[in-house]
Design a protein around this motif. Structure first.
Motif, PDB file in Angstrom:
ATOM      1  N   GLY A   1       0.759  -1.244   0.000  1.00 15.40           N
ATOM      2  CA  GLY A   1       0.000   0.000   0.000  1.00 15.40           C
ATOM      3  C   GLY A   1       0.787   1.291   0.000  1.00 15.40           C
ATOM      4  N   ASP A   2       2.092   1.255   0.290  1.00 20.98           N
ATOM      5  CA  ASP A   2       2.867   2.496   0.333  1.00 20.98           C
ATOM      6  C   ASP A   2       3.786   2.671  -0.871  1.00 20.98           C
ATOM      7  OD1 ASP A   2       1.747   3.210   2.782  1.00 20.98           O
ATOM      8  OD2 ASP A   2       3.335   2.227   3.933  1.00 20.98           O
TER       9      ASP A   2
ATOM     10  N   SER B   1      -2.730  -8.028   0.133  1.00 18.55           N
ATOM     11  CA  SER B   1      -3.355  -6.762   0.547  1.00 18.55           C
ATOM     12  C   SER B   1      -4.744  -6.927   1.141  1.00 18.55           C
ATOM     13  CB  SER B   1      -3.417  -5.793  -0.637  1.00 18.55           C
ATOM     14  OG  SER B   1      -4.236  -6.330  -1.657  1.00 18.55           O
TER      15      SER B   1
ATOM     16  N   ASP C   1      -2.855  -0.106   4.061  1.00 18.00           N
ATOM     17  CA  ASP C   1      -1.429  -0.421   4.034  1.00 18.00           C
ATOM     18  C   ASP C   1      -0.977  -1.129   5.311  1.00 18.00           C
ATOM     19  OD1 ASP C   1      -1.689   1.745   5.713  1.00 18.00           O
ATOM     20  OD2 ASP C   1      -0.052   2.893   4.860  1.00 18.00           O
TER      21      ASP C   1
END
Length: 190
Positions: free
Chosen positions: A69-70, A79, A175
């Motif tokens: 997520g980053d 995820s 994230d």
């Protein structure tokens, strides 16, 4: 005579000075075993996933930073998970060679850290039991860094295991981040 007084004064301060030496045990960017299958890792021969003798050979491995997520991850995790689990084994030939264990943890959103099967640190979690579906007490900063120091009474001669679980703050969190640096520190009067 003045030189002798100065020498005596400097010697006094040098004797009382704290000397710090470090032995790196886990470096940032190390390769970790990880479990991101959407549930708590199943026991192995009656051992919990964080136990020193747990067999994690069926787990995936990847270099940190681990997460999703980053966009800064070296290893991208599933995820769709509420929590991810990590293990790292390191060798200590002589636990008496250092006085304390210092940890630096990068996390998002909460973490529980175990050393050889014993919980030693909880970050952004309230007290009480933790399950796969437990959420963090609140949202952390992205790639938040925190540090802590522990005595080395849980370190054993030979193989040791740091196990970490990272949890989301909600089912809609986007994230997860994880990395850890560990070193043994000598803090002795010389």
């Amino acid at each position: 005579m003045e030189k002798l007084k100065l020498f005596a004064l400097l010697s006094f301060f040098m004797i009382g000075t704290c000397v710090n030496a470090q032995t790196m045990l886990i470096d940032y960017g190390s390769t970790w075993a990880y479990y991101d299958n959407g549930n708590t890792p199943p026991d192995s021969n009656g051992l919990d996933w964080n136990d020193i003798n747990f067999d994690a050979s069926a787990w995936n491995t990847g270099t940190a930073q681990l997460g999703f997520g980053d966009g800064d991850e070296s290893t991208t995790l599933n995820s769709s998970v509420n929590a991810a689990y990590f293990r790292y084994s390191f060798d200590v030939p002589d636990p008496d060679s250092f006085d304390e264990l210092d940890l630096e943890l990068i996390f998002d959103d909460a973490a529980v850290v175990y050393l050889n099967g014993t919980e030693i640190w909880r970050v952004n979690f309230p007290p009480g039991p933790i399950t796969y579906s437990s959420f963090a007490a609140g949202q952390s900063q992205e790639n938040e860094l925190t540090t802590n120091t522990f005595n080395n009474n849980l370190i054993v001669t030979g193989d040791n295991v740091i196990a970490v679980e990272i949890h989301q703050h909600s089912a809609t969190s986007t994230d997860i981040s994880f990395d850890l640096y560990a070193f043994g520190a000598v803090t002795a009067k010389r």
